[in-house]
Design a protein around this motif. Structure first.
Motif, PDB file in Angstrom:
ATOM      1  N   LYS A  15       0.802  -1.226   0.000  1.00 14.63           N
ATOM      2  CA  LYS A  15       0.000   0.000   0.000  1.00 14.63           C
ATOM      3  C   LYS A  15       0.836   1.279   0.000  1.00 14.63           C
ATOM      4  N   SER A  16       1.941   1.307   0.687  1.00 12.13           N
ATOM      5  CA  SER A  16       2.778   2.507   0.685  1.00 12.13           C
ATOM      6  C   SER A  16       3.375   2.752  -0.699  1.00 12.13           C
ATOM      7  N   THR A  17       3.912   1.709  -1.300  1.00 12.24           N
ATOM      8  CA  THR A  17       4.489   1.840  -2.645  1.00 12.24           C
ATOM      9  C   THR A  17       3.407   2.187  -3.664  1.00 12.24           C
ATOM     10  N   SER A  19       0.618   3.801  -3.132  1.00 17.60           N
ATOM     11  CA  SER A  19       0.279   5.201  -2.926  1.00 17.60           C
ATOM     12  C   SER A  19       1.315   6.121  -3.570  1.00 17.60           C
ATOM     13  N   ASP A  20       2.598   5.782  -3.427  1.00 22.64           N
ATOM     14  CA  ASP A  20       3.664   6.569  -4.058  1.00 22.64           C
ATOM     15  C   ASP A  20       3.538   6.552  -5.581  1.00 22.64           C
TER      16      ASP A  20
END
Length: 128
Positions: A15-17, A19-20
């Motif tokens: 999810k972090s990647t 989002s990026d």
């Protein structure tokens, strides 16, 4: 605002990647600044997330909500860039990504105590 749905076991680790990647594409294609990141990630139980035949557990839905005004060419470019970047960086095939752009007139948006058509200090252009 962007809402991302997926099976929690597949979505949470990326999810972090993801989002990026989405923010990068929004910046490149729409000129949206990093400070305007508004992503809602909804990890779901597999029993609550049905997806089309031929997809796998990495199937992810990305809903992009934005004020209307972008050109068709710009929106198509954004969608294609998302497919490409997600495939390259996360190794998720485009068959397992669904992207929907939902547009509303500026007067239908409310933020900072006013409607979108009243805002005069946006740091980005809507009509691109």
């Amino acid at each position: 605002m962007i809402v991302i749905y997926g099976i929690k076991e597949s979505l949470n680790p990326i999810k972090s990647t993801l989002s990026d990647i989405i923010q990068f594409c929004m910046s490149q294609e729409l000129g949206l600044p990093e400070s305007k990141r508004a992503h809602r990630i909804i990890p779901m139980d597999k029993s609550d997330f049905y997806y089309p035949q031929g997809r796998n557990d990495s199937y992810t839905v990305i809903e992009i909500n934005m004020m209307s005004g972008r050109h068709v060419k710009t929106k198509k470019s954004l969608i294609k860039r998302l497919f490409s970047e997600i495939a390259t960086q996360l190794n998720i095939s485009p068959i397992n990504i669904e992207i929907t752009i939902k547009e509303q007139e500026a007067h239908c948006w409310g933020f900072r105590g006013m409607t979108g058509d009243e805002v005069m200090d946006l740091k980005y252009k809507v009509n691109v």
